[in-house]
Design a protein around this motif. Sequence first.
Motif, PDB file in Angstrom:
ATOM      1  N   UNK A 140      -1.980  13.898   1.111  1.00 49.21           N
ATOM      2  CA  UNK A 140      -3.302  13.853   1.750  1.00 49.21           C
ATOM      3  C   UNK A 140      -4.397  13.587   0.722  1.00 49.21           C
ATOM      4  N   UNK A 141      -4.224  14.124  -0.494  1.00 47.62           N
ATOM      5  CA  UNK A 141      -5.220  13.888  -1.542  1.00 47.62           C
ATOM      6  C   UNK A 141      -5.273  12.412  -1.907  1.00 47.62           C
ATOM      7  N   UNK A 142      -4.108  11.782  -2.075  1.00 46.48           N
ATOM      8  CA  UNK A 142      -4.069  10.356  -2.419  1.00 46.48           C
ATOM      9  C   UNK A 142      -4.632   9.515  -1.273  1.00 46.48           C
ATOM     10  N   UNK A 143      -4.248   9.849  -0.040  1.00 42.18           N
ATOM     11  CA  UNK A 143      -4.728   9.086   1.104  1.00 42.18           C
ATOM     12  C   UNK A 143      -6.244   9.184   1.245  1.00 42.18           C
ATOM     13  N   UNK A 144      -6.834  10.286   0.785  1.00 42.61           N
ATOM     14  CA  UNK A 144      -8.276  10.457   0.883  1.00 42.61           C
ATOM     15  C   UNK A 144      -9.037   9.633  -0.145  1.00 42.61           C
ATOM     16  N   UNK A 145      -8.319   9.048  -1.103  1.00 39.06           N
ATOM     17  CA  UNK A 145      -8.972   8.294  -2.179  1.00 39.06           C
ATOM     18  C   UNK A 145      -9.313   6.862  -1.780  1.00 39.06           C
ATOM     19  N   UNK A 146      -8.835   6.420  -0.637  1.00 36.94           N
ATOM     20  CA  UNK A 146      -9.129   5.039  -0.244  1.00 36.94           C
ATOM     21  C   UNK A 146      -8.613   4.759   1.147  1.00 36.94           C
ATOM     22  N   UNK A 147      -8.683   3.486   1.523  1.00 38.60           N
ATOM     23  CA  UNK A 147      -8.182   3.047   2.822  1.00 38.60           C
ATOM     24  C   UNK A 147      -6.837   2.376   2.595  1.00 38.60           C
ATOM     25  N   UNK A 148      -5.817   2.972   3.137  1.00 42.60           N
ATOM     26  CA  UNK A 148      -4.461   2.481   2.876  1.00 42.60           C
ATOM     27  C   UNK A 148      -3.831   2.031   4.192  1.00 42.60           C
ATOM     28  N   UNK A 149      -4.056   0.780   4.558  1.00 36.53           N
ATOM     29  CA  UNK A 149      -3.516   0.268   5.815  1.00 36.53           C
ATOM     30  C   UNK A 149      -1.987   0.232   5.762  1.00 36.53           C
ATOM     31  N   UNK A 166       0.826  -1.205   0.000  1.00 34.72           N
ATOM     32  CA  UNK A 166       0.000   0.000   0.000  1.00 34.72           C
ATOM     33  C   UNK A 166       0.865   1.262   0.000  1.00 34.72           C
ATOM     34  N   UNK A 167       1.943   1.221   0.773  1.00 33.84           N
ATOM     35  CA  UNK A 167       2.866   2.354   0.837  1.00 33.84           C
ATOM     36  C   UNK A 167       3.445   2.626  -0.549  1.00 33.84           C
ATOM     37  N   UNK A 168       3.865   1.573  -1.250  1.00 29.63           N
ATOM     38  CA  UNK A 168       4.447   1.739  -2.580  1.00 29.63           C
ATOM     39  C   UNK A 168       3.427   2.312  -3.559  1.00 29.63           C
ATOM     40  N   UNK A 169       2.182   1.868  -3.453  1.00 34.26           N
ATOM     41  CA  UNK A 169       1.139   2.374  -4.362  1.00 34.26           C
ATOM     42  C   UNK A 169       0.888   3.857  -4.116  1.00 34.26           C
ATOM     43  N   UNK A 170       0.757   4.222  -2.837  1.00 33.07           N
ATOM     44  CA  UNK A 170       0.517   5.629  -2.509  1.00 33.07           C
ATOM     45  C   UNK A 170       1.704   6.487  -2.919  1.00 33.07           C
TER      46      UNK A 170
END
Length: 952
Positions: free
Chosen positions: A37-46, A4-8
Amino acid sequence: MNSNYEIVRSMASMMLQKKREEAQGQLQREAITQQVDLVLSMGTWDGVDRESLIRELETMLVQTVGIARTLEDSTGHVPWLAEARAGIEWRYWSRYKQMLQQKGWSPASVESLERLTNETLARLGNPKRDGEWDRRGMVVGHVQSGKTANYTGLICKAVDAGYKLIVVLAGLTNSLRSQTQVRLDEGFLGYNSDPTQEHDGATPPIGVGLIDRSLRPDTNTHRLEKGDFKKANADHFNIHPGNNALLFVVKKNGSVLKNLLAVLRRKANNELNGRPYVTNVPLLVIDDEADHGSVNTKEVPLDDQGVPQKDYDPTITNQRIRELLHLFQQSSYVGYTATPFANIFIHDSAPHERYGDDLFPRSFITNLKAPSNYYGPREIFGIDDRDADIDGAEGLPITREVDDHADSLDFDEREGWMPPRHTRHHEPSYNGRDEVPPSLRKAILSFILTRAVRLARGQVGQHNSMLVHVTRFVDVQHIVCRQVEAALASVTNRLKYGDGDATPRITDELFGLWTSDYETTMSAIDDESCDLVTWEEVEPFLLQSAASIQVREFNGSARDVIDYETHRETGLNVIAIGGDKLARGLTLEGLSVSYFLRSSKMYDTLMQMGRWFGYRPGYIDLCRLYTTPDLIEWFGHIAVANDELRREFDHMANVGGTPKDYGLKVRSHPQLLVTSQVKMRHGTRLDISFAGKVSETTVFHRDEDKLQANMAATVSLIRKLKESGIPIERNPVRDRLHGRGHKWTGAAAWKDVPADILCEYLNGFLPHPRSINTRLIAEFIERQNSRGCLTSWTLAMLSGDGRAFDGFPFGEISMVQRKWHGRIPEDQQENHDSFVIRRVGSARDEALDLNSAEYQRAFQMAYDARLLDEEIPEEDKRPKTSQMRTEMRKARPKSRGLLLIYPIDPKGRSREGENGAPIIGMAACFPEDPNAIEVSFEVNNVYWSQEYETSD
């Protein structure tokens, strides 16, 4: 790493790169935070740590890289790349560039590398051009700054453009050669060159090979211990025009190069004057660490006119590199080094009838700028504001002085755990015990703490290295290795099983080091890439940190390098113990703690020993350098000298200078003996001009008699000025400019002092042998007098903020205060012959006798020079003091010099109490004069080898 970190990170990076282009390369932290913050708002990134991601992206995207400067001689060169570029399919470069981006290289770094490799390639010969051509160049980088990545990019582009044969001269050891082969496997070949990994006729793809497997250049060397070129491989390759590109990675070893030459001669497709000759196969030779092993250290005989004779006997390695180039009709040679001094001393006109030209970089020298995230000598050791030729810089608080390794800090000390002078039979012991000294044990504890902090920060799977470099003798390294293993095992066992009867508790020791050092240093450095952590967060990782550390000797075996590769996924935590094999080119990945005692004082040797220079993302605040006061002092000098030479280089590039011009400029430097005397065969008699320079005392005697003699000579000088009727001016004022002036409060000045009075003073002065040569300065002045130059002098004694002194024949003056470098314990001072400051004078003082017109001229020249610097924002074009210093010497009339005398407060150095007389320092400032008569300086080779090189 969390997927998830790599995708974000990937999503945010793509969005930010577009914004970066729109902002013309300038991004602020706010923009990065907004996009994350914009990318993190697009989904749930555990599992995505927002702050860590922001810091990583900031490191990638806000980093800046300066513009490289080049001195070039285009004689015989036909520009070609601009026209040919559109027709070249850049496949090798494209996949290498993509690999670097995947590795997390910042866009600024990739862009800089692409620009530089284009510029370097354009200065090489055109591989499609018929006929004979031969280009020789050099790229000057910084220690541990990514030169291998740089020349890997050049190789990729050169092969794309049509070069067929690549020979990389990769140092003097198996370890360095193997490390280089590993890097080129990944960045150019695209497959593992280890023949034992071969399956179904091929070894597995790696690096760039995972991006594009259709490209598969050939190699006749491989990454294992015995992977260097051998005659047995002669039938396994061809070098004809239509064949695939072929790579050799070889040591700079006479036998290896002899074998390679023998095979290449047999495969030659032509003859020239009865000798084999290879045509239509463009050769590119990359010489890594070009100042080491390649330079001819034998004397070139000169005829009666001083012209090198064409038949002489160079060193074997130098001879065979030249033979290799001479064998090919079309060849380009590029040397890479961070310390180019020896190469610049190569005679630029010493051709050999059989071997061809020497390796002087006659075609071009490119000076690379370090990126903003690089930590070099200036960043680590700092530059005082008084070093006014260059901009001041505050050093990082990461150096720790060592004084318990020997019975004294004297250069000739032979007693103690690891004295400066020892033989291969030395048996290290501390106070009669077979153990490391307390300072090395403290360094080991620091490494354990550093590793634990990195674990607490989530930097899992990263390499961590500690360097122990205290002797060049392998037999002594064996004992050190055993002692370090015992010290580490003791700490680890106590963390694991408890302290028993030992006091204090090991956790208390580590906590004491944490509070006295790590807490304060982390707060002081406050790097945004480094998380601040607490002891409560770090303590749980202490045992894991200590237990994971291996102690290894690095004596030149390729096995040591391959260990890094095989631990790529989990990280290797190692204390590396070695000597010369660790001092050149070999990269210790994740180096954080260094314990360093070697005492060479050659600029290039010390710079190359500085394995701690480089990139330290996320852990620069955890790095520590344990070393002697003298080495801290000399690295401070190196920071100044290195910046001065690079500054001079940039100036020459601005005015269109050539490599030959730069070679002459460095050769004539009056104070920088910057490489070993054997590499300066043509500098044994140095022809020196002081024109346009300042020569000043920075190293001072401790001997009271000599200090008193210099004081007496200065008093005698002032009396002679009075007897000669030369008036004294107290509180001198420079002529006003635009309503402003400067008053030297408390100082004394004498104008129109005849040169003979000054030379008498200089000839009677007793400078320290490692300081300026006042007799040589006097000789230079006398020679200039024969041309009607330097006939009149301004002499000034400067005042400062120190104690009052009334021992001069003109009244009271306040001593100047200077920062002393290299703390010597009081009980050892009597065994130490010198003490040091970095700079005695200042740029402001050089303006003391300039009139308004002269100062205005200097200001305008400095302003015009600053306009040429593309890296400086338009609003910041006003000249800095550091630029004014050079231009003031150009504005100074050729007839007038300036001698500045500084009565330095000796408190805490050579005399006890409050009543000591000042120590006399001086700075002689000379006007620029292109036609100045040089003076010859015979350097005693025995003296330099005794004073500046560690012996056994």
